[in-house]
Design a protein around this motif. Sequence first.
Motif, PDB file in Angstrom:
ATOM      1  N   LYS A 100       5.695  21.410  -2.065  1.00  0.00           N
ATOM      2  CA  LYS A 100       4.613  22.367  -2.101  1.00  0.00           C
ATOM      3  C   LYS A 100       4.550  23.006  -3.481  1.00  0.00           C
ATOM      4  O   LYS A 100       5.572  23.190  -4.143  1.00  0.00           O
ATOM      5  N   GLU A 101       3.333  23.347  -3.886  1.00  0.00           N
ATOM      6  CA  GLU A 101       3.161  24.040  -5.156  1.00  0.00           C
ATOM      7  C   GLU A 101       2.978  25.525  -4.884  1.00  0.00           C
ATOM      8  O   GLU A 101       2.108  25.928  -4.106  1.00  0.00           O
ATOM      9  N   ARG A 102       3.817  26.328  -5.517  1.00  0.00           N
ATOM     10  CA  ARG A 102       3.757  27.776  -5.311  1.00  0.00           C
ATOM     11  C   ARG A 102       3.875  28.474  -6.665  1.00  0.00           C
ATOM     12  O   ARG A 102       4.861  28.290  -7.371  1.00  0.00           O
ATOM     13  N   ARG A 103       2.844  29.233  -6.994  1.00  0.00           N
ATOM     14  CA  ARG A 103       2.799  29.948  -8.270  1.00  0.00           C
ATOM     15  C   ARG A 103       3.004  29.002  -9.448  1.00  0.00           C
ATOM     16  O   ARG A 103       3.723  29.297 -10.407  1.00  0.00           O
ATOM     17  N   GLU A 154       6.360  23.451  -8.464  1.00  0.00           N
ATOM     18  CA  GLU A 154       6.544  22.594  -7.299  1.00  0.00           C
ATOM     19  C   GLU A 154       7.913  22.837  -6.678  1.00  0.00           C
ATOM     20  O   GLU A 154       8.924  22.892  -7.382  1.00  0.00           O
ATOM     21  N   ARG A 155       7.920  22.980  -5.365  1.00  0.00           N
ATOM     22  CA  ARG A 155       9.163  23.178  -4.630  1.00  0.00           C
ATOM     23  C   ARG A 155       9.285  22.111  -3.560  1.00  0.00           C
ATOM     24  O   ARG A 155       8.360  21.902  -2.778  1.00  0.00           O
TER      25      ARG A 155
END
Length: 204
Positions: A63-66, A69-70
């Motif tokens: 997932k892309e957060r801020r 990518e995590r």
Amino acid sequence: MKKLLLAFMALFTFTLSAQYESLSSSSFWDKTEFKIGYSGTIFWSNGLTVGAEYVWKEYDKTKERRGTERTNTHQFLFNGNLGFATNFASKTDTGAFTNFGITWRRTNKKGKQFSIEINPLGYYRSFLPETFEVNGDNVDKVFLPGRGYYAPSLSIGIGRQRKGKVRSGSYFNINYSPRFNYNAGTLPTFSLQYGFRFNFKNKK
């Protein structure tokens, strides 16, 4: 109810055995971890649990957060547990339990974990202090006084993974396990679980 539960447990065990036999020994050990830990309410009852977990399915989700990518690893695991707990002061709440079910676990890149464990197959056997029964003029001592209950469970917990280590992780769970047909009702029970997981395939 007890006969139905035992039949389901036997079927569940047979299914897992068949799956294990279809795997190579290396695959089995790679995917299997054993665990041991504390289980109890600290003030009321305390005990020990042992168990095993087998990875059924595993996948990574990114997932892309801020803007970053995590990637987290998601696992579905078959699990089985066996435990014993007692109130050492009064010895009025002593019992052994076993349960089987499935666990969903998410692990981030730092090894921090969050899990939900559902065990629809559960059995609790209580053991009472020394008990006697009266039959006419005879007073007889009861052998292993107590009774059994259907006791499924739900656990929500956190933990940490140690990749490549024999002591492969730790966990802390809050567990809820109702006992059905308890004095014509249901007895809700809560407990804390803390322990360690081991993968003996690892060499460190």
